[in-house]
Design an enzyme around this catalytic site. Structure first.
Site, PDB file in Angstrom:
ATOM      1  N   GLY A  38       0.790  -1.224   0.000  1.00  0.00           N
ATOM      2  CA  GLY A  38       0.000   0.000   0.000  1.00  0.00           C
ATOM      3  C   GLY A  38       0.821   1.273   0.000  1.00  0.00           C
ATOM      4  O   GLY A  38       0.262   2.369  -0.032  1.00  0.00           O
ATOM      5  N   HIS A  51     -12.213  -6.180  -1.022  1.00  0.00           N
ATOM      6  CA  HIS A  51     -10.917  -6.776  -1.327  1.00  0.00           C
ATOM      7  C   HIS A  51     -10.976  -8.226  -0.835  1.00  0.00           C
ATOM      8  O   HIS A  51     -10.977  -8.481   0.364  1.00  0.00           O
ATOM      9  CB  HIS A  51      -9.829  -5.980  -0.601  1.00  0.00           C
ATOM     10  N   ASN A  75       0.285 -12.509  -4.607  1.00  0.00           N
ATOM     11  CA  ASN A  75       1.343 -12.459  -3.609  1.00  0.00           C
ATOM     12  C   ASN A  75       1.996 -13.826  -3.513  1.00  0.00           C
ATOM     13  O   ASN A  75       1.339 -14.814  -3.186  1.00  0.00           O
ATOM     14  CB  ASN A  75       0.774 -12.035  -2.253  1.00  0.00           C
ATOM     15  N   ARG A 119       3.854 -15.575  -1.551  1.00  0.00           N
ATOM     16  CA  ARG A 119       4.372 -15.840  -0.203  1.00  0.00           C
ATOM     17  C   ARG A 119       3.219 -16.191   0.730  1.00  0.00           C
ATOM     18  O   ARG A 119       2.066 -16.145   0.333  1.00  0.00           O
ATOM     19  CB  ARG A 119       5.062 -14.583   0.323  1.00  0.00           C
ATOM     20  N   VAL A 140       0.102 -12.306   5.793  1.00  0.00           N
ATOM     21  CA  VAL A 140      -0.107 -11.959   7.200  1.00  0.00           C
ATOM     22  C   VAL A 140      -1.371 -12.644   7.713  1.00  0.00           C
ATOM     23  O   VAL A 140      -1.394 -13.221   8.802  1.00  0.00           O
ATOM     24  CB  VAL A 140      -0.253 -10.421   7.356  1.00  0.00           C
TER      25      VAL A 140
END
Lengths: 445, 72
Positions: free
Chosen positions: A165, A208, A291, A293, A296
């Site tokens: 962001g 989102h 993403n 990976r 979070v």
């Protein structure tokens, strides 16, 4: 299976990974900066290696130092967590060249998905819907103005290689576009190495929603359900939940199928996330980014699927069969609240020494934290102190458990956003599940 | 004289103005960085920057003086 894993990260995610590494009977190795020497993740690892000064560039982001840590500690595999070097293709490649196992997708997949324009184009060719936007990087104001004229306002402006962001902005007219372009360009040069900017049509009242995928060694890609991450401040997430209250079963099926196609198109291995923007009114979606990976917010998926995503990552990296099933049906409902060291009103950071740290306990509560009382939250890293996660039989029970857990969580010393978390859970839009990415801005208007 | 003070522990990433510069309300004086966030420090009054007490790379504490504005 390799016998040891070096965790190239810090705080709550290092602690989380170390937990699974040790549970699998492997040796967990921590690396840390001078500022983090006293944090729990260092003590909980089997072995620890000091990287250097607090500044990330001289510790967690220093590839040579992390590789030296692998050599010195005899590590056989590297888990990068999220942030820092997690999506650094050069680091992933260097780990492989050093004869170590990289716990993540191939360096090529990281590089292809790291460039948002390249990723968009690849997704479009794989039949994944994408938002109207630039197909080539924009590098100057005139180019940005011309692109915005074609796309139509409002537009989202962001760095092509950026993330988290940083530098992102919404422009509703030419003047705002110039300002947003300058901000994004500055952020891109600082964090991404070049002023390549991407413009996309901005969807009002968007949610989102992201799909968790797991790519297996044989090329199969599994979709482990979705997470709703629409509660954001400064374009960064504050709360997430699974399943999303804003998608119908029909839309969910389409999104999961598209995410599988996206993973297959990249030849994806390991855990990854396909981020989408959902137009809840029209029940339609577009691809945002991938993403490469662990995220979070992976705990909400773990809570509703019962799958340990870190364990699956280790199994895929070792070339062993995963234990996750092919069609995972979510059970109940999970909510994650990010407890940040920041004030609840303006969300300005407030690091400091932790005088009181009392974690909530009870049925359905999972707390992934990076700190204990006596630690200091420093200004050098991101403000995430803990992830307060709850699981309930349904959304109503999860909300009740979250409210009780927030009320029982005491943090004194650094600032904390626990008051904001309580306010969010009582917010009528959030409580009803009928919210979008503009919720926090409306709460503060 | 209006004093501009830090609201948090932060690193001074960029100093945008110099002593003697005329500034308007809302102009950015310096940009701080803390916990991966850029935080612009804005002038709350129009005037002239009479004193600038920080330099790029400094680490400042909550309450530290950043600048003094001489109102016009």
């Amino acid at each position: 299976m390799f016998d040891s894993v070096l965790v190239a990260n810090r705080g709550e995610i290092a602690r989380r990974i170390i937990r699974t590494v040790k549970a699998m009977g492997l040796r967990a190795i921590a690396v840390h900066s001078e500022a983090d020497a006293d944090l729990p993740f260092v003590a909980e690892a089997d072995d620890a290696y000091a990287l250097g000064p607090a500044a990330p560039a001289h510790s967690y982001l220093d590839i040579a130092k992390v590789l030296e840590a692998c050599r010195a500690t005899g590590a056989r595999a590297v888990h990068p967590g999220y942030g820092f070097l997690a999506e650094n293709a050069a680091f992933a490649r260097a780990v492989g060249e050093a004869g170590l196992v990289w716990i993540g997708p191939s360096p090529d997949a990281i590089a292809r998905m790291g460039d948002k324009i390249n990723a968009r184009n690849l997704m479009e060719s794989a039949g994944v819907p994408v938002a109207a936007g630039t197909r080539e990087p924009v590098t100057d104001r005139d180019g940005a103005l011309a692109a915005a004229a074609l796309i139509g306002y409002p537009v989202m402006v962001k760095a092509a290689g950026g993330g988290g962001g940083i530098g992102m902005g919404v422009a509703r007219d030419d003047a705002a576009l110039v300002r947003a372009f300058d901000t994004a360009a500055r952020a891109a040069e600082r964090f991404g190495g070049g002023a390549a900017i991407l413009l996309e049509r901005f969807v009002e009242r968007a949610r989102h929603v992201e799909v968790q995928i797991l790519g297996l060694a044989d090329g199969t890609v599994l979709a482990l359900g979705e997470r709703d991450c629409s509660v954001q401040r400064r374009h960064q997430k504050v709360a997430e939940e699974a399943p999303s209250p804003g998608v119908t079963p029909e839309l969910r099926a389409r999104m999961l199928a598209a995410a599988v196609r996206a993973g297959e198109a990249v030849g994806y291995r390991g855990a990854g996330t396909v981020e989408c923007l959902v137009d809840a009114d029209r029940q339609d979606f577009v691809f945002l980014e991938m993403n490469t990976r662990l995220q979070v917010e992976h705990p909400v998926t773990e809570l509703v699927t019962g799958v340990d995503l870190v364990e699956q990552q280790l199994l895929v990296a070792a070339g062993e069969p995963v234990t996750a099933g092919g069609a995972v049906e979510p059970r109940g409902h999970a909510i994650e609240l990010r407890v940040y060291a920041e004030d609840s009103r303006r969300f300005l950071p407030g690091p400091g020494k932790i005088d009181v740290w009392e974690e909530p306990v009870g049925p359905g509560i999972r707390l992934d934290s990076g700190y204990v009382a006596g630690n200091t939250v420093t200004p050098f890293y991101d403000p995430l102190m803990a992830k307060l996660c709850v699981h309930g039989a349904d959304r109503a029970q999860a909300l009740d458990r979250a409210r009780a857990a927030v009320a029982a969580f005491r943090v004194e010393g650094p600032k904390s956003n626990l008051a904001f978390c309580a306010e969010l859970l009582d917010n009528a839009e959030f409580a009803a599940g009928d919210y979008d990415t503009g919720l926090v801005a409306r709460m503060r208007a | 004289m209006a004093e501009v003070r830090a609201e948090m522990v932060a690193n001074v990433w960029k100093v945008v103005v110099a002593e003697g510069d005329a500034v308007n309300e809302g102009d950015t004086l310096v940009i701080l960085e803390s916990m991966k966030m850029e935080i612009p420090v804005l002038a709350e009054d129009s005037g002239v920057v009479a004193g600038l007490k920080v330099a790029e790379g400094d680490v400042i504490q909550e309450g530290d003086l950043i600048a003094v504005i001489d109102p016009s």
